[in-house]
Design a protein around this motif. Structure first.
Motif, PDB file in Angstrom:
ATOM      1  N   TYR A 115      18.238   0.132 -41.494  1.00  0.00           N
ATOM      2  CA  TYR A 115      17.511  -0.445 -40.362  1.00  0.00           C
ATOM      3  C   TYR A 115      17.561   0.478 -39.147  1.00  0.00           C
ATOM      4  O   TYR A 115      18.538   1.219 -38.947  1.00  0.00           O
ATOM      5  CB  TYR A 115      18.109  -1.802 -39.959  1.00  0.00           C
ATOM      6  N   SER A 146      25.146  -3.740 -34.687  1.00  0.00           N
ATOM      7  CA  SER A 146      24.616  -2.816 -33.697  1.00  0.00           C
ATOM      8  C   SER A 146      24.927  -3.296 -32.287  1.00  0.00           C
ATOM      9  O   SER A 146      25.330  -2.526 -31.418  1.00  0.00           O
ATOM     10  CB  SER A 146      23.101  -2.656 -33.880  1.00  0.00           C
ATOM     11  N   GLU A 166      21.659  -6.264 -37.046  1.00  0.00           N
ATOM     12  CA  GLU A 166      21.498  -6.555 -35.622  1.00  0.00           C
ATOM     13  C   GLU A 166      22.837  -6.885 -34.962  1.00  0.00           C
ATOM     14  O   GLU A 166      23.147  -6.407 -33.872  1.00  0.00           O
ATOM     15  CB  GLU A 166      20.532  -7.724 -35.442  1.00  0.00           C
ATOM     16  N   VAL A 190      17.681  -0.133 -35.223  1.00  0.00           N
ATOM     17  CA  VAL A 190      17.922  -1.216 -34.269  1.00  0.00           C
ATOM     18  C   VAL A 190      17.840  -0.635 -32.857  1.00  0.00           C
ATOM     19  O   VAL A 190      18.663   0.199 -32.470  1.00  0.00           O
ATOM     20  CB  VAL A 190      19.297  -1.867 -34.493  1.00  0.00           C
ATOM     21  N   VAL A 214      14.355  -4.792 -34.567  1.00  0.00           N
ATOM     22  CA  VAL A 214      14.987  -4.392 -35.827  1.00  0.00           C
ATOM     23  C   VAL A 214      13.899  -4.094 -36.853  1.00  0.00           C
ATOM     24  O   VAL A 214      13.059  -4.953 -37.147  1.00  0.00           O
ATOM     25  CB  VAL A 214      15.918  -5.485 -36.366  1.00  0.00           C
TER      26      VAL A 214
END
Length: 283
Positions: free
Chosen positions: A69, A46, A43, A71, A86
């Protein structure tokens, strides 16, 4: 000194603008060990690079664990906080194969470092010899290129990473080169020439006494330097390096040779000029 410190990573090569729609991002996280820590890293990276619909791979290089992931950042409304979603995704077989190859490449580079050994004394006796001496520094790098034989290994690793990720976000590639006197010079890879050779720049160094070796005249203002391991030899190397920087040394140079139990060098500015003073400890 045969043990080599090796940290293989590459500076961010391509950054997207904050308004970019999507990116495939790689980030390393050697402290990540729990689902929460991996997700938090995904997170954070990103958000840092921007993009509204990013795929993020987070790798712990120590444990070789990789998490993937999605995001998604929702468009901001005036006066409203940013919303980020996420989701942890399963990696495809192709993605697993790519990471396996990247990890294998890193292992190969590590083995090349382990087998390298120390810089020959006809090139340089110590990392101190490289200070203020670009010719010695260049000869050291040339020896390293010829004997480590890893330029192509690192280039292949970088090429594979950049063909997989649009953003390869990680610290710099750092290599350590050791010398017979126990000192170590640390180099950063700064680029690639048109002939495909990696370029290097010395960014720091330490001696056998664990003193940080100043690379600039300003670096000598850091305070005191202690010499207990081979004080005569280490001190002589320090003095020679300081001399190349135009720094005067006082305190009985040559007046205390055999029987030295240790020495301390204190550098400070006096009337606008930098001066280093030696204090000997006699056995």
């Amino acid at each position: 000194m045969k043990n080599k410190f090796f940290k293989l990573s590459v500076a961010t090569v391509l950054m997207l603008s904050k308004s970019a729609f999507a990116a495939t991002i790689y980030a390393e996280c050697d402290y990540c060990s729990t689902p929460y820590s991996f997700q938090a890293k995904a997170e954070a990276i990103s958000y840092e690079v921007g993009g509204r619909n990013n795929t993020v791979f987070v790798e712990n290089k120590r444990s070789l664990e990789v998490q993937k992931y999605k995001v998604i950042t929702f468009l901001e409304e005036p006066g409203m906080p940013i919303e980020i979603s996420v989701s942890n995704l399963a990696m495809t077989q192709d993605e697993k194969a790519t990471f396996s190859k990247l990890q294998s490449q890193r292992d190969g580079i590590q083995r090349a470092f382990t087998n390298l050994g120390d810089v020959p004394t006809d090139i340089a006796d110590s990392a101190y010899d490289l200070v203020g001496n670009s010719s010695r520094e260049n000869r050291t790098i040339d020896w390293y290129r010829e004997n480590a034989n890893i330029d192509w290994l690192i280039s292949d690793h970088i090429s594979l990473a950049l063909s997989t990720f649009s953003i390869f976000n990680s610290p710099n590639v750092i290599v350590d080169i050791t010398f017979k006197d126990g000192s170590v010079a640390r180099f950063k890879i700064t680029g690639v020439t048109t002939l495909g050779k990696l370029t290097y720049k010395m960014v720091s160094a330490i001696d056998a006494n664990k003193n940080n070796i100043p690379l600039t005249k300003e670096g000598y203002t850091s305070g005191s330097f202690n010499f207990t391991n081979d004080p005569s030899g280490s001190l002589s190397e320090f003095i020679d390096a300081a001399s190349r920087m135009g720094i005067p040394i006082t305190g009985g140079i040559g007046g205390a040779t055999g029987g030295i139990g240790g020495a301390k060098m204190t550098c400070k500015e006096i009337a606008g000029n930098l001066e280093c003073v030696i204090t000997y400890q006699i056995k």
